[in-house]
Motif scaffolding. Structure first.
Motif, PDB file in Angstrom:
ATOM      1  N   ASP A   1       2.831   2.246   3.323  1.00  0.00           N
ATOM      2  CA  ASP A   1       3.599   1.190   3.977  1.00  0.00           C
ATOM      3  C   ASP A   1       5.173   1.621   3.906  1.00  0.00           C
TER       4      ASP A   1
ATOM      5  N   TYR B   1       6.537  -4.346  10.986  1.00  0.00           N
ATOM      6  CA  TYR B   1       4.913  -4.479  11.196  1.00  0.00           C
ATOM      7  C   TYR B   1       4.670  -5.865  12.156  1.00  0.00           C
TER       8      TYR B   1
ATOM      9  N   HIS C   1      -0.005  -7.395   3.168  1.00  0.00           N
ATOM     10  CA  HIS C   1       1.559  -7.320   3.616  1.00  0.00           C
ATOM     11  C   HIS C   1       2.428  -8.776   3.347  1.00  0.00           C
TER      12      HIS C   1
ATOM     13  N   HIS D   1       0.898  -1.140  -0.255  1.00  0.00           N
ATOM     14  CA  HIS D   1      -0.016   0.109   0.055  1.00  0.00           C
ATOM     15  C   HIS D   1       0.861   1.195  -0.105  1.00  0.00           C
TER      16      HIS D   1
HETATM   17 ZN   LIG Z   1      -0.279  -1.513   4.337  1.00  0.00          ZN
END
Ligand SMILES: [Zn+2]
Length: 269
Positions: free
Chosen positions: A16, A182, A114, A13
């Motif tokens: 990100d 993440y 992701h 995205h």
């Molecule tokens: Zn993302």
């Protein structure tokens, strides 16, 4: 003629990369490396703002991070799938931009886009190096070809790409590293972004439709002050592991190689 990229960050995205490795990309640009970002989707499913808003914001963020090249593919937002077509689309970009280093998201995580982007990116890097694979021919065989050609054409207007047959010669990146912020996993190395932290935060705030305080989606989006303290806490944590103020975490699958024991950074005791 555009030059090959030294470093290409690939993520699901828009925004990100700003959260996972934006400080590192800026630092690499400051060192004189040519950096790029490939966003797989355009953000049309976002609660706030449209895909067009996000395109403008992504360009603003890229300027702050001094990125030389940025493009978004047309893979549907929320539906990043590791298909043959999608691997070809990414492989085409890798052949066109010829990065030495690719940064991918870590292969585990909460958001399916992701972790799928991680495997998709890795397999695309592999495909891009296959000398007998003609990606354009393979894409022509798929219904997605016209969309990809459109995506490529729209990026050409902003960042000229060579219509040079050499541009699509096989290419495999030398190095693939994974941005792990993440996911709660111990990184194998971190990059000191103490001097880039503020600009990296500003690149994220360039996504005004997403991060400025507003009514729409306020139950699911934290306020800006909260975002800043979370981002600062994470960068501070990874910095602390290496004895610096702020850092971004990465993982490499390969072993580390050392020539001179006296030059290994990070104090032991
Ligand atoms: Zn993302």
């Amino acid at each position: 003629m555009s030059h090959p990229l030294d470093i290409l960050a690939i993520a699901a995205h828009r925004d990100d990369v700003e959260q996972t490795c934006g400080g590192t990309l800026l630092k690499m640009a400051e060192l004189g490396h040519r950096t790029g970002i490939l966003d797989l989707t355009r953000g049309e499913m976002g609660t706030r703002g449209s895909a067009e808003d996000r395109a403008g914001e992504a360009d603003d963020a890229a300027k702050i991070l001094r990125v030389s090249w940025r493009q978004a593919l047309d893979i549907p937002d929320g539906r990043v799938e590791n298909t043959w077509e999608n691997r070809l689309k990414v492989a085409r970009v890798i052949r066109e931009q010829r990065p030495r280093v690719v940064i991918l998201p870590y292969w585990k995580g909460r958001h399916p886009d992701h972790y799928t982007a991680s495997i998709l990116g890795y397999e695309a890097c592999f495909l891009a190096g296959l000398s007998k694979l003609d990606v354009d021919l393979a894409l022509k065989g798929s219904s997605a070809f016209s969309n990809v050609a459109g995506a490529i054409a729209s990026s050409v207007a902003r960042a000229p790409s060579p219509a040079n047959p050499q541009a699509l010669a096989p290419h495999r990146p030398f190095k693939i590293v994974y941005a792990t912020i993440y996911y709660d996993v111990r990184p194998t190395f971190v990059v000191d972004i103490t001097d880039q932290f503020e600009a990296r935060f500003q690149s994220l705030m360039a996504y005004k439709t997403q991060f400025s305080d507003q009514e729409a989606g306020k139950d699911i989006f934290p306020a800006q002050a909260e975002i800043r303290s979370r981002i600062e806490a994470m960068a501070r944590y990874y910095g602390m592991l290496a004895g610096v103020t702020y850092a971004e975490p990465f993982l490499q699958k390969e072993i580390g190689l050392v020539d001179d024991l006296t030059a290994i950074p990070v104090k032991s005791i």
